[in-house]
Design a protein around this motif. Structure first.
Motif, PDB file in Angstrom:
ATOM      1  N   GLU A  69       0.846  -1.197   0.000  1.00  0.00           N
ATOM      2  CA  GLU A  69       0.000   0.000   0.000  1.00  0.00           C
ATOM      3  C   GLU A  69       0.881   1.246   0.000  1.00  0.00           C
ATOM      4  OE1 GLU A  69      -3.026   2.321   3.047  1.00  0.00           O
ATOM      5  OE2 GLU A  69      -3.044   0.117   3.012  1.00  0.00           O
ATOM      6  N   ILE A  70       0.598   2.153  -0.940  1.00  0.00           N
ATOM      7  CA  ILE A  70       1.322   3.420  -1.019  1.00  0.00           C
ATOM      8  C   ILE A  70       0.314   4.547  -0.814  1.00  0.00           C
ATOM      9  CG2 ILE A  70       2.770   4.926  -2.446  1.00  0.00           C
ATOM     10  CD1 ILE A  70       3.747   2.432  -3.901  1.00  0.00           C
ATOM     11  N   GLY A  71       0.561   5.385   0.195  1.00  0.00           N
ATOM     12  CA  GLY A  71      -0.386   6.431   0.567  1.00  0.00           C
ATOM     13  C   GLY A  71      -0.379   7.606  -0.383  1.00  0.00           C
ATOM     14  N   ARG A  72      -1.332   8.500  -0.186  1.00  0.00           N
ATOM     15  CA  ARG A  72      -1.518   9.679  -1.044  1.00  0.00           C
ATOM     16  C   ARG A  72      -0.287  10.577  -1.049  1.00  0.00           C
ATOM     17  NH1 ARG A  72      -6.423  11.867  -2.276  1.00  0.00           N
ATOM     18  NH2 ARG A  72      -5.565  13.911  -1.760  1.00  0.00           N
ATOM     19  N   ASN A  73      -0.096  11.242  -2.196  1.00  0.00           N
ATOM     20  CA  ASN A  73       0.931  12.276  -2.320  1.00  0.00           C
ATOM     21  C   ASN A  73       2.344  11.757  -2.041  1.00  0.00           C
ATOM     22  OD1 ASN A  73      -0.637  14.762  -2.941  1.00  0.00           O
ATOM     23  ND2 ASN A  73      -1.585  14.325  -0.972  1.00  0.00           N
TER      24      ASN A  73
END
Length: 229
Positions: A69-73
């Motif tokens: 999982e890669i978060g926003r921004n």
């Protein structure tokens, strides 16, 4: 020539499939030659940039669970490498330099009489990187690791143990050289036991969101296709 044509067709199919997966945001920019082995196990949120030649490897692709999982921004530099065991989770607003490696899955080597390429992989370890971490060029994170939010990791650092929030870390092996003190507003020498409201990661993230709009996608730094500035 035939193999080249087959590879080209597979590449086009992968790009097409990636565009219509609900777990990969349409607001993600991929540089050239990014490869995802296990696309259904990857969640990439809005406004992320993935640098060219990055390889994501989900080693256990027998299910459809989200394991990366890669978060926003967030920004992933070029030529980075992810080898996922149980899971890798990257918080919002993270920025990674080029050639960073995240390895929590390894080949099993219990029996040297079996070719290591055939002995399977380990799946039990996790890597978690908190909100708003900056990892410099060629950082390696290996093993079962938690890096707290707000950390700064110097170039070529090797991380094999947990790092507390708001730490500045360098070296091989990694060592904490400074800690951010919110009372003084400065990075102070050494590892210190400091607390503030921002040691709660949700509070810290809320402050970042409050004062920050969506970050611009890094087209030029992530891809040679946009040329020089």
């Amino acid at each position: 020539m035939l193999n080249y044509i087959k590879a080209l067709i597979l590449n086009r199919k992968s790009r097409f499939k990636r565009r219509f997966l609900s777990n990969i945001s349409s607001k993600v920019f991929f540089g050239p030659n990014v490869q995802i082995l296990g696309m259904e196990n990857v969640l990439i949120k809005d406004n992320c940039t993935i640098g060219g030649d990055t390889l994501f490897t989900i080693n256990n692709r027998d299910n459809k669970d989200i394991q990366l999982e890669i978060g926003r921004n967030s920004y992933i530099g070029r030529d980075s490498f992810f080898s996922v065991g149980k899971s890798i989770v990257i918080g919002d607003y993270c920025i990674f330099g080029n050639k960073c490696s995240f390895i929590c899955s390894d080949h099993i080597f219990d029996n040297p009489l079996v070719p290591y390429a055939l002995s399977g992989n380990s799946y039990e370890k996790t890597i978690r990187i908190g909100v708003n971490c900056w990892l410099g060029h060629d950082v390696s994170v290996i093993g079962n690791i938690n890096i707290g939010h707000g950390c700064v990791i110097g170039a070529k650092t090797l991380i094999t143990k947990d790092i507390p929030p708001f730490s500045m870390v360098v070296g091989n092996p990694a060592r904490i050289v400074r800690t951010f003190n919110f009372d003084s507003g400065c990075w102070e020498k050494g590892e210190q036991q400091l607390t503030s409201i921002y040691h709660d990661e949700r509070t810290y993230l809320g402050s970042l969101i409050k004062h920050s709009k969506d970050l611009p996608l890094g087209y030029h730094s992530a891809s040679h296709e946009y040329g020089d500035l």
